[in-house]
Design an enzyme around this catalytic site. Structure first.
Site, PDB file in Angstrom:
ATOM      1  N   ARG A 151       0.857  -1.194   0.000  1.00  0.00           N
ATOM      2  CA  ARG A 151       0.000   0.000   0.000  1.00  0.00           C
ATOM      3  C   ARG A 151       0.891   1.241   0.000  1.00  0.00           C
ATOM      4  O   ARG A 151       0.630   2.218  -0.685  1.00  0.00           O
ATOM      5  CB  ARG A 151      -0.947   0.001   1.215  1.00  0.00           C
ATOM      6  CG  ARG A 151      -1.624   1.347   1.452  1.00  0.00           C
ATOM      7  CD  ARG A 151      -2.896   1.286   2.293  1.00  0.00           C
ATOM      8  NE  ARG A 151      -2.760   0.459   3.491  1.00  0.00           N
ATOM      9  CZ  ARG A 151      -2.015   0.765   4.562  1.00  0.00           C
ATOM     10  NH1 ARG A 151      -1.354   1.902   4.620  1.00  0.00           N
ATOM     11  NH2 ARG A 151      -1.940  -0.057   5.594  1.00  0.00           N
TER      12      ARG A 151
ATOM     13  N   TYR B 110     -16.414  17.065 -14.985  1.00  0.00           N
ATOM     14  CA  TYR B 110     -16.713  15.630 -14.984  1.00  0.00           C
ATOM     15  C   TYR B 110     -17.748  15.368 -13.872  1.00  0.00           C
ATOM     16  O   TYR B 110     -17.596  15.861 -12.742  1.00  0.00           O
ATOM     17  CB  TYR B 110     -15.427  14.835 -14.721  1.00  0.00           C
ATOM     18  CG  TYR B 110     -15.681  13.368 -14.566  1.00  0.00           C
ATOM     19  CD1 TYR B 110     -16.068  12.598 -15.661  1.00  0.00           C
ATOM     20  CD2 TYR B 110     -15.588  12.740 -13.330  1.00  0.00           C
ATOM     21  CE1 TYR B 110     -16.334  11.247 -15.524  1.00  0.00           C
ATOM     22  CE2 TYR B 110     -15.852  11.390 -13.183  1.00  0.00           C
ATOM     23  CZ  TYR B 110     -16.225  10.646 -14.278  1.00  0.00           C
ATOM     24  OH  TYR B 110     -16.497   9.319 -14.132  1.00  0.00           O
TER      25      TYR B 110
ATOM     26  N   ASP C 251      -7.568  18.939 -14.405  1.00  0.00           N
ATOM     27  CA  ASP C 251      -7.842  17.571 -14.835  1.00  0.00           C
ATOM     28  C   ASP C 251      -7.490  17.500 -16.321  1.00  0.00           C
ATOM     29  O   ASP C 251      -8.169  18.085 -17.158  1.00  0.00           O
ATOM     30  CB  ASP C 251      -9.328  17.257 -14.572  1.00  0.00           C
ATOM     31  CG  ASP C 251      -9.704  15.832 -14.944  1.00  0.00           C
ATOM     32  OD1 ASP C 251      -9.045  15.237 -15.824  1.00  0.00           O
ATOM     33  OD2 ASP C 251     -10.687  15.320 -14.366  1.00  0.00           O
TER      34      ASP C 251
ATOM     35  N   LYS D 299      -8.607   6.378 -19.159  1.00  0.00           N
ATOM     36  CA  LYS D 299      -8.943   6.894 -20.485  1.00  0.00           C
ATOM     37  C   LYS D 299      -7.737   6.772 -21.423  1.00  0.00           C
ATOM     38  O   LYS D 299      -7.251   5.686 -21.636  1.00  0.00           O
ATOM     39  CB  LYS D 299      -9.465   8.327 -20.339  1.00  0.00           C
ATOM     40  CG  LYS D 299     -10.456   8.506 -19.169  1.00  0.00           C
ATOM     41  CD  LYS D 299     -11.760   7.744 -19.347  1.00  0.00           C
ATOM     42  CE  LYS D 299     -12.613   7.680 -18.077  1.00  0.00           C
ATOM     43  NZ  LYS D 299     -12.915   8.937 -17.453  1.00  0.00           N
TER      44      LYS D 299
HETATM   45  C1  LIG Z   1     -13.347   9.366 -16.131  1.00  0.00           C
HETATM   46  C2  LIG Z   1     -12.955  10.709 -15.663  1.00  0.00           C
HETATM   47  C3  LIG Z   1     -12.672  10.972 -14.316  1.00  0.00           C
HETATM   48  C4  LIG Z   1     -12.830   9.921 -13.238  1.00  0.00           C
HETATM   49  O1  LIG Z   1     -11.963   8.861 -13.392  1.00  0.00           O
HETATM   50  P1  LIG Z   1     -12.269   7.357 -12.921  1.00  0.00           P
HETATM   51  O2  LIG Z   1     -11.041   6.639 -13.323  1.00  0.00           O
HETATM   52  O3  LIG Z   1     -13.504   6.907 -13.638  1.00  0.00           O
HETATM   53  O4  LIG Z   1     -12.498   7.412 -11.452  1.00  0.00           O
HETATM   54  C5  LIG Z   1     -12.257  12.239 -13.959  1.00  0.00           C
HETATM   55  N1  LIG Z   1     -12.156  13.222 -14.887  1.00  0.00           N
HETATM   56  C6  LIG Z   1     -12.437  13.009 -16.178  1.00  0.00           C
HETATM   57  C7  LIG Z   1     -12.301  14.150 -17.150  1.00  0.00           C
HETATM   58  C8  LIG Z   1     -12.848  11.757 -16.622  1.00  0.00           C
HETATM   59  O5  LIG Z   1     -13.139  11.576 -17.918  1.00  0.00           O
END
Ligand SMILES: *Cc1c(COP(=O)(O)O)cnc(C)c1O
Length: 382
Positions: free
Chosen positions: A46, A98, A170, A195
């Site tokens: 961890r 998001y 982000d 992604k």
């Molecule tokens: C998918 C996404 C998230 C969240 O990520 P997870 O891996 O699903 O928890 C945050 N910001 C954006 C822009 C996303 O597309």
């Protein structure tokens, strides 16, 4: 070294124990000590794991930051940034966020006494007007989901810095291949590695990168304390994905430009949202701030939900699915899929109308993609 080289090599020296060229999947929870307190830097997975550490070094290098952390999801990475706040602190966030981030801010953090003001991210003045003496954090995303709006990162970084607040960006949609928020003045970058960075829709993960050692230390404390870490295999999958990030992004980009232009010329399509089109109101900012326009495009069908559903059902190469950024093309209906939790009035105010479709354009042969859209648009009118 250049980006594509670092994507393959940064943080990934040959394995010191065996010489393995590829970083091994250290599938272990614990590490044997020579004597009490005598170890090679790892005690418990961890807290630290060599596969995860390699991924963290590679992510930091790609974002041109000093320090990276990998998490079990993008949402866990978001919470790691938010963990530096305390009750009474204030956040300025953009209103086109998001959905999961919006849910965290409004349903988890606001009730704990961390107030959030939402602003239109396209107006820099909206950020400065919303700042308060207790504003600790500014949060933005660019390009946004699903409207592909842009925020001027450098200008907002100025606002945040002048008020002593941290700026978090982000960078999931653009990826560091196309946009480097830390270079533009952000304090921390957040990713859903689920992604484009993972790139194959086969792993859920997240990351933070910063060059601020104090902020990194606070987030690393949280990472170990809360334990939302990726397992070694998931870390390895993301690292494997990163190796092809540069070539994938180039192909996503080329295919998406083609698809966006095709859609813009289609008589049945009312509006196309893609920062690479001259018609995009922030095309100039996109050219200045990004090195390409990415793989996401949204468009509007005049027939509302019925036409959108008929279109989605007729697709053969595109899959109707949430998520984005994988090699395969996906189509999504934001009003009921990714943005279903937002009340309809608010959705409409943000431009998410009943005929909106969002595409994550994959790296298949673009002729097959256009042919698929062509037949599905025709089928939807019957
Ligand atoms: C998918 C996404 C998230 C969240 O990520 P997870 O891996 O699903 O928890 C945050 N910001 C954006 C822009 C996303 O597309």
């Amino acid at each position: 070294m250049k980006f594509a080289t670092r994507a393959i090599h940064a943080g990934q020296d040959a394995d010191p124990a065996t010489g393995a060229t590829i970083v091994p999947i250290y599938q272990t929870a614990t590490y044997t000590q020579e004597e009490i307190g005598e170890h090679q830097g790892y005690e418990y997975s961890r807290t630290g794991n060599p596969t995860r550490a390699a991924l963290e070094r590679c992510l930091a290098s790609l974002e041109e930051g000093a320090l990276g952390l990998a998490f079990a999801s993008g949402s866990a990475a978001t919470v790691a940034v938010l963990s530096v706040l305390k009750p009474g602190d204030h956040i300025v966030a953009m209103d086109d966020l998001y959905g999961g981030t919006y849910r965290l801010l409004s349903q988890v953090y606001a009730p704990l006494g961390i107030d959030v003001t939402y602003v239109d991210g396209r107006q820099v003045e909206a950020f400065s007007q919303a700042m308060r003496p207790e504003t600790r954090l500014v949060w933005l995303e660019t390009p946004t989901n699903p409207m592909l709006r842009l925020v001027d990162i450098a200008a907002v970084a100025e606002v945040a810095r002048s008020q002593g607040a941290l700026l978090a960006v982000d960078n999931t949609f653009a990826t560091p291949y196309l946009q480097k928020p830390l270079i533009l003045g952000a304090d921390v970058v957040v990713h859903s590695t689920t992604k484009y960075l993972g790139g194959h829709s086969d792993v859920v993960g997240g990351a933070t990168v910063t060059s601020d050692p104090e902020l990194h230390r606070a987030m690393a404390f949280y990472q170990n304390a809360a334990g939302a870490v990726p397992g070694p295999f998931d870390a390895w999958l993301v690292m494997r994905g990163l190796k092809t990030l540069a070539v994938r992004m180039r192909q996503h980009e080329a295919n998406t430009r083609h698809v966006a232009e095709y859609l813009a010329g289609h008589p049945r399509v009312r509006q196309v949202y893609y920062p690479g089109l001259d018609s995009h109101p922030q095309h100039e900012l996109a050219q200045r701030q990004m090195e390409g326009f990415g793989g996401m495009v949204s468009f509007e069908l005049p027939g509302g939900r019925a036409e959108a559903n008929a279109f989605a059902m007729a697709l053969r190469v595109f899959s109707l699915a949430e998520s984005l950024g994988g090699v395969e093309s996906l189509a999504c209906y934001p009003p009921e899929m990714t943005h279903g939790s937002i009340p309809r009035e608010e959705r409409l105010a943000r431009g998410i109308t009943d005929g909106l479709m969002r595409l994550s354009v994959g790296i298949e042969d673009v002729e097959d993609l256009v042919e698929d859209l062509e037949q599905a648009l025709a089928a939807a009118q019957r």
